[in-house]
Enzyme design. Structure first.
Site, PDB file in Angstrom:
ATOM      1  N   SER A 226       0.857  -1.187   0.000  1.00 36.82           N
ATOM      2  CA  SER A 226       0.000   0.000   0.000  1.00 36.82           C
ATOM      3  C   SER A 226       0.885   1.224   0.000  1.00 36.82           C
ATOM      4  CB  SER A 226      -0.888   0.003   1.246  1.00 36.82           C
ATOM      5  OG  SER A 226      -1.532   1.264   1.340  1.00 36.82           O
TER       6      SER A 226
ATOM      7  N   TYR B  34      -0.935  -1.117  10.705  1.00 38.20           N
ATOM      8  CA  TYR B  34      -1.123  -1.484   9.296  1.00 38.20           C
ATOM      9  C   TYR B  34      -0.104  -0.790   8.387  1.00 38.20           C
ATOM     10  CZ  TYR B  34      -3.312  -1.972   4.697  1.00 38.20           C
ATOM     11  OH  TYR B  34      -3.544  -2.229   3.362  1.00 38.20           O
TER      12      TYR B  34
HETATM   13  N1  NAP Z   1      -8.674  -2.001   0.018  1.00 38.09           N
HETATM   14  C1  NAP Z   1      -7.753  -1.050  -0.127  1.00 38.09           C
HETATM   15  O1  NAP Z   1      -8.068   0.154  -0.271  1.00 38.09           O
HETATM   16  C2  NAP Z   1      -6.296  -1.398  -0.135  1.00 38.09           C
HETATM   17  C3  NAP Z   1      -5.377  -0.362  -0.307  1.00 38.09           C
HETATM   18  C4  NAP Z   1      -4.022  -0.661  -0.341  1.00 38.09           C
HETATM   19  C5  NAP Z   1      -3.604  -1.982  -0.234  1.00 38.09           C
HETATM   20  N2  NAP Z   1      -4.524  -2.974  -0.061  1.00 38.09           N
HETATM   21  C6  NAP Z   1      -4.018  -4.350   0.044  1.00 38.09           C
HETATM   22  O2  NAP Z   1      -4.680  -5.175  -0.892  1.00 38.09           O
HETATM   23  C7  NAP Z   1      -4.749  -6.522  -0.383  1.00 38.09           C
HETATM   24  C8  NAP Z   1      -6.182  -7.027  -0.411  1.00 38.09           C
HETATM   25  O3  NAP Z   1      -6.953  -6.231   0.455  1.00 38.09           O
HETATM   26  P1  NAP Z   1      -8.533  -6.143   0.377  1.00 38.09           P
HETATM   27  O4  NAP Z   1      -8.867  -4.704   0.447  1.00 38.09           O
HETATM   28  O5  NAP Z   1      -9.065  -6.975  -0.720  1.00 38.09           O
HETATM   29  O6  NAP Z   1      -8.919  -6.768   1.811  1.00 38.09           O
HETATM   30  P2  NAP Z   1     -10.112  -7.752   2.269  1.00 38.09           P
HETATM   31  O7  NAP Z   1     -11.321  -7.573   1.415  1.00 38.09           O
HETATM   32  O8  NAP Z   1     -10.222  -7.548   3.739  1.00 38.09           O
HETATM   33  O9  NAP Z   1      -9.516  -9.176   1.959  1.00 38.09           O
HETATM   34  C9  NAP Z   1      -8.399  -9.662   2.675  1.00 38.09           C
HETATM   35  C10 NAP Z   1      -8.203 -11.116   2.330  1.00 38.09           C
HETATM   36  O10 NAP Z   1      -7.093 -11.605   3.114  1.00 38.09           O
HETATM   37  C11 NAP Z   1      -7.536 -12.802   3.748  1.00 38.09           C
HETATM   38  N3  NAP Z   1      -6.786 -13.083   4.961  1.00 38.09           N
HETATM   39  C12 NAP Z   1      -6.627 -12.318   6.061  1.00 38.09           C
HETATM   40  N4  NAP Z   1      -5.888 -12.961   6.974  1.00 38.09           N
HETATM   41  C13 NAP Z   1      -5.570 -14.163   6.430  1.00 38.09           C
HETATM   42  C14 NAP Z   1      -4.837 -15.281   6.880  1.00 38.09           C
HETATM   43  N5  NAP Z   1      -4.277 -15.321   8.100  1.00 38.09           N
HETATM   44  N6  NAP Z   1      -4.679 -16.333   6.043  1.00 38.09           N
HETATM   45  C15 NAP Z   1      -5.260 -16.318   4.823  1.00 38.09           C
HETATM   46  N7  NAP Z   1      -5.991 -15.299   4.349  1.00 38.09           N
HETATM   47  C16 NAP Z   1      -6.147 -14.244   5.158  1.00 38.09           C
HETATM   48  C17 NAP Z   1      -9.018 -12.588   4.014  1.00 38.09           C
HETATM   49  O11 NAP Z   1      -9.638 -13.831   4.283  1.00 38.09           O
HETATM   50  P3  NAP Z   1     -10.962 -13.952   5.251  1.00 38.09           P
HETATM   51  O12 NAP Z   1     -12.162 -13.702   4.370  1.00 38.09           O
HETATM   52  O13 NAP Z   1     -10.857 -15.350   5.753  1.00 38.09           O
HETATM   53  O14 NAP Z   1     -10.804 -12.910   6.332  1.00 38.09           O
HETATM   54  C18 NAP Z   1      -9.416 -11.983   2.679  1.00 38.09           C
HETATM   55  O15 NAP Z   1      -9.549 -12.995   1.699  1.00 38.09           O
HETATM   56  C19 NAP Z   1      -4.150  -6.451   1.019  1.00 38.09           C
HETATM   57  O16 NAP Z   1      -2.779  -6.806   0.967  1.00 38.09           O
HETATM   58  C20 NAP Z   1      -4.286  -4.983   1.390  1.00 38.09           C
HETATM   59  O17 NAP Z   1      -3.369  -4.570   2.364  1.00 38.09           O
HETATM   60  C21 NAP Z   1      -5.858  -2.714  -0.014  1.00 38.09           C
END
Ligand code: NAP
Length: 243
Positions: free
Chosen positions: A142, A166
């Site tokens: 991020s 985070y």
């Molecule tokens: N959304 C944003 O604006 C944003 C911005 C910058 C970077 N990112 C990055 O993009 C990536 C995806 O984020 P997202 O926004 O799609 O988040 P999200 O919707 O919360 O999804 C996170 C995923 O990670 C899984 N997860 C969490 N802990 C885990 C574990 N111990 N083992 C296996 N899986 C696990 C969750 O599974 P469960 O369903 O089981 O919880 C879910 O599938 C992340 O690396 C995040 O930091 C996101």
């Protein structure tokens, strides 16, 4: 060994990870849907298959050594190698995150998943990646992990909320990824970081302004880099992100 390109996406049951799986699957690749919850994993695999993707479930909790080892074994038995690993799974760790109020356990949770989880899964998969002709590793980071964007005149616009868990966990991930790139230089493995932008997902209570498919685009790009592509760098859709 499978003719198709084989990819594993961690945290692929929802959000950006699901869309990365869909985007890579649309290329005709075989996609391992890494997810810790059986029902959510099965539902994602079913949905991807309905969309024409060759998807298979990979039980994977990135915080668990045995789970990562078993995931590697499953992929070895199924495909004999791994071409692309997308380390996407992450957590915020909980609230509050301000340094003066944060519970140390919140920091520990963020680092355990977002940094150590990536190291654990990457190292479990490396023997399989080394069997690929063009291995790629994509770590989802991020821009809040960019120290340059957390400081200086632009910080008010680009730094996001004050965070001791985070955001620093992503800075740590960036630093670790750079060390992988140094160690793996001279091999055919390209390892890079991607930021999806501010995407509406569970992670931020759906406050993001981009769609998960838009957020997935940078991961698809980094997963499909040519052999002479960059390594050890940090990108978003606008280009190189400063450290
Ligand atoms: N959304 C944003 O604006 C944003 C911005 C910058 C970077 N990112 C990055 O993009 C990536 C995806 O984020 P997202 O926004 O799609 O988040 P999200 O919707 O919360 O999804 C996170 C995923 O990670 C899984 N997860 C969490 N802990 C885990 C574990 N111990 N083992 C296996 N899986 C696990 C969750 O599974 P469960 O369903 O089981 O919880 C879910 O599938 C992340 O690396 C995040 O930091 C996101």
């Amino acid at each position: 060994m499978s003719e198709r390109t084989i990819a594993l996406v961690t945290g692929a049951n929802k959000g950006i990870g699901y869309e990365i799986a869909a985007g890579l699957g649309a290329l005709g690749w075989s996609i391992g849907v890494g997810a810790r919850d059986e029902q959510r994993r099965d539902a994602a695999v079913e949905k991807l298959r309905a969309a024409g993707v060759e998807a298979f479930g990979v039980p994977l909790d990135v915080t668990d050594d045995a789970s990562a080892t078993a995931a590697a074994r499953l992929i070895e038995e199924r495909a004999g190698r791994l071409d692309v690993l997308v380390n996407n799974a992450a957590v915020t760790g909980g609230m509050p995150q301000e340094p003066t109020r944060v519970d140390p356990a919140t920091i520990r949770t963020a680092v355990e998943t977002n940094v150590i989880g990536v190291v654990r899964v990457t190292n479990a998969m490396l023997p399989l990646l080394r069997r690929s002709a063009s291995p790629r590793i994509v770590n989802m980071s991020s821009t809040v992990g960019s120290l340059a964007r957390q400081s200086g005149p632009a910080a008010e616009q680009t730094a996001g909320p004050v965070s001791a868990a985070y955001a620093p966990s992503k800075a740590f991930l960036n630093a670790v990824t750079l060390q992988y790139a140094r160690e793996l230089s001279g091999t055919n493995i390209l390892i890079n970081l991607g930021c999806p932008g501010y995407v509406a997902t569970d992670l931020n209570g759906f406050r993001g302004v981009r769609t998960p498919a838009q957020g997935a685009a940078i991961a698809v790009e980094l997963a499909t880099l040519p052999d002479d592509g960059p390594t050890g760098q940090f990108f978003d859709d606008a280009g190189v992100v400063p450290w």
